[in-house]
Design a protein around this motif. Structure first.
Motif, mmCIF file in Angstrom:
data_model
loop_
_atom_site.group_PDB
_atom_site.id
_atom_site.type_symbol
_atom_site.label_atom_id
_atom_site.label_comp_id
_atom_site.label_asym_id
_atom_site.label_seq_id
_atom_site.Cartn_x
_atom_site.Cartn_y
_atom_site.Cartn_z
ATOM 1 N N CYS A 1 12.271 -17.717 6.027
ATOM 2 C CA CYS A 1 12.644 -16.431 5.424
ATOM 3 C C CYS A 1 12.106 -15.237 6.201
ATOM 4 C CB CYS A 1 12.086 -16.340 4.009
ATOM 5 S SG CYS A 1 12.637 -17.668 2.966
ATOM 6 N N GLU B 1 21.642 -8.843 3.026
ATOM 7 C CA GLU B 1 22.677 -9.844 3.355
ATOM 8 C C GLU B 1 24.070 -9.326 2.993
ATOM 9 O OE1 GLU B 1 19.964 -13.882 2.673
ATOM 10 O OE2 GLU B 1 21.489 -13.341 1.206
ATOM 11 N N CYS C 1 12.867 -6.535 5.758
ATOM 12 C CA CYS C 1 14.233 -6.407 5.217
ATOM 13 C C CYS C 1 14.464 -5.002 4.668
ATOM 14 C CB CYS C 1 14.473 -7.440 4.115
ATOM 15 S SG CYS C 1 14.499 -9.123 4.757
ATOM 16 N N GLY D 1 15.744 -16.153 -1.898
ATOM 17 C CA GLY D 1 16.209 -14.771 -1.828
ATOM 18 C C GLY D 1 15.657 -13.914 -2.939
ATOM 19 N N PRO E 1 9.768 -9.419 3.386
ATOM 20 C CA PRO E 1 10.405 -8.422 2.502
ATOM 21 C C PRO E 1 10.322 -6.991 3.037
ATOM 22 C CG PRO E 1 8.436 -9.381 1.468
ATOM 23 C CD PRO E 1 8.704 -10.168 2.712
ATOM 24 N N THR F 1 15.919 -7.671 -2.582
ATOM 25 C CA THR F 1 15.823 -6.966 -1.291
ATOM 26 C C THR F 1 16.614 -7.712 -0.214
ATOM 27 O OG1 THR F 1 13.584 -6.362 -1.961
ATOM 28 C CG2 THR F 1 14.196 -5.893 0.318
ATOM 29 N N THR F 2 16.396 -9.031 -0.115
ATOM 30 C CA THR F 2 17.117 -9.784 0.925
ATOM 31 C C THR F 2 18.606 -9.824 0.592
ATOM 32 O OG1 THR F 2 16.762 -11.929 -0.158
ATOM 33 C CG2 THR F 2 15.121 -11.241 1.447
ATOM 34 N N LEU G 1 19.298 -14.457 6.679
ATOM 35 C CA LEU G 1 18.276 -13.679 7.386
ATOM 36 C C LEU G 1 17.207 -14.610 7.939
ATOM 37 C CD1 LEU G 1 17.831 -10.900 4.695
ATOM 38 C CD2 LEU G 1 19.353 -10.879 6.686
#
Ligand SMILES: *Cc1c(COP(=O)(O)O)cnc(C)c1O
Length: 393
Positions: free
Chosen positions: A242, A69, A248, A61, A245, A64-65, A83
């Protein structure tokens, strides 16, 4: 700098604005920027050995993630969110969280077709047996429970065919046996169906659709209640599947306007559904917010709104006539996916893959995604299509 207020004290629309934001950690900038990165540097040997910083490696993570979340968990009423790079990957993650070799899985016959392929193509190889059930079963689905039933997948309304399911009744029956309830909630989103408040354990959203809203990204989200959140996080860490980015970041941007866009999709979708229902060429409109829909009572009881995707069954005409209709349209483009700002249409036929139910709508079926164009222009476009259909008959 003022910190945004704690989201749990706020109403949904305000939370869509406030959730997941930490401007004080980003020099005051309103939005969390795109963090790209694999390696995270540790300040000293002690923190390296303790694995103590909040971020330790790209797969675990980034800010941003984490922002996405956190925001999604808040909006969905979830304990945690993981995600995934696509909606289908999120479905695979949810199923992998709940299931082990030797388990029995129940999946609605109205599920998104690639979900079906995942069960038949991959879970079968992993020695998980999938059984398809009639979406109309409600609590009766418990007659299909076996000692090794570990998960049930619901999707309401059903992909393409729009059957409604009694999710709270199914969840209640499932929880008596600690069976994990997984829902594909992409159509309603948590704004129109708060999944965990209705008994869902793992809720999947294809962020590719309404969260993006612009047909420019692919993303999946799995939210979990407290019972399943740790297992979800563990499974996510094992796969390290994942999300990108950039995607996300765009999803966070989409989240801020999602309520506005969904409400407009609902308003415009209903206007077009009513207009289509009044056309002589149309036999049925499959839209759960229409009182004529067999699942309308469930929709009214459990849902807070309807989105802009629905299907239409035409009175019988030749395939040539249907294709003339499709080819005459200029605003309704043909393409898979939905939830963007542009209108789409696709013909479909569930007969080739259903096994627990019979799909016999009594005429050719079309799925419409209603975009943000002017409804009068969309109606003119469809009227042109119907003219071409008549001429080709
Ligand atoms: C599109 C869709 C998915 C999959 O999302 P992708 O991001 O395209 O993989 C899952 N469920 C439903 C109901 C969908 O419409």
């Amino acid at each position: 700098m003022k910190k945004p207020p704690e989201p749990e004290n706020l109403r949904l629309r305000t939370r869509l604005v406030a959730a997941g934001r930490r401007p004080e950690e980003h020099f005051g900038f309103v939005n969390t920027p795109v963090y790209r990165g694999s390696t995270v540097l540790f300040p000293d040997a002690a923190s390296l050995r303790a694995n103590s910083p909040r971020f330790t490696y790209g797969t675990k993570g980034t800010p941003t993630t984490q922002a996405l979340e956190e925001a999604w968990s808040d909006i969905a009423g979830a304990a945690d969110t993981a995600l995934a790079p696509t909606g289908l990957a999120a479905i695979a993650l949810a199923l992998s969280t709940a299931l082990s070799a030797g388990d029995h899985l129940l999946v609605t016959d109205s599920a998104y077709q690639p979900t079906r392929k995942f069960c038949e193509g991959y879970l079968r190889r992993m020695n998980v047996e999938t059984e398809w059930y009639d979406p109309m079963l409600g609590a009766q689905v418990e007659t299909l429970f076996r000692p090794n039933t570990k998960a049930i997948l619901v999707e309401a309304p059903g992909s393409q065919s729009f059957e409604m399911q009694d999710v709270p009744a199914i969840a209640e029956a499932a929880h008596r046996r600690d069976i994990c309830v997984i829902m594909d909630n992409t159509w309603a989103t948590p704004l129109f169906f708060p999944p965990h408040a209705r008994g869902v354990d793992l809720a999947v959203e294809a962020g590719t659709k309404y969260l993006s809203g612009h047909s420019d990204l692919m993303l999946g989200l799995v939210s979990a209640n407290a019972r399943w959140s740790q297992r979800l996080r563990e499974t996510f860490d094992l796969f390290a599947m994942c999300a990108g980015p950039e995607d996300c970041f765009l999803a966070l941007r989409g989240l801020r306007t999602m309520d506005l866009r969904l409400r407009e999709a609902e308003r415009q979708g209903l206007a077009m559904a009513h207009w289509l229902a009044a056309r002589p060429e149309v036999k049925d409109v499959l839209h759960p917010a229409l009182p004529s829909h067999p699942g309308h009572a469930i929709w009214k009881r459990d849902f807070l709104g309807s989105s802009g995707l629905f299907s239409v069954v035409l009175h019988p005409v030749s395939r040539k006539a249907v294709d003339a209709f499709l080819d005459a349209l200029t605003l309704f483009a043909m393409g898979y996916s939905w939830g963007g700002y542009e209108s789409l249409v696709i013909p479909f036929d569930c007969r080739s893959y259903r096994t627990a139910t019979t799909w016999a709508p009594g005429g050719p079926a079309l799925r419409f995604q209603i975009g943000l164009e002017d409804a009068a222009d969309l109606q003119d476009d469809l009227a042109r299509g119907f003219e071409a259909m008549l001429a080709a008959k």
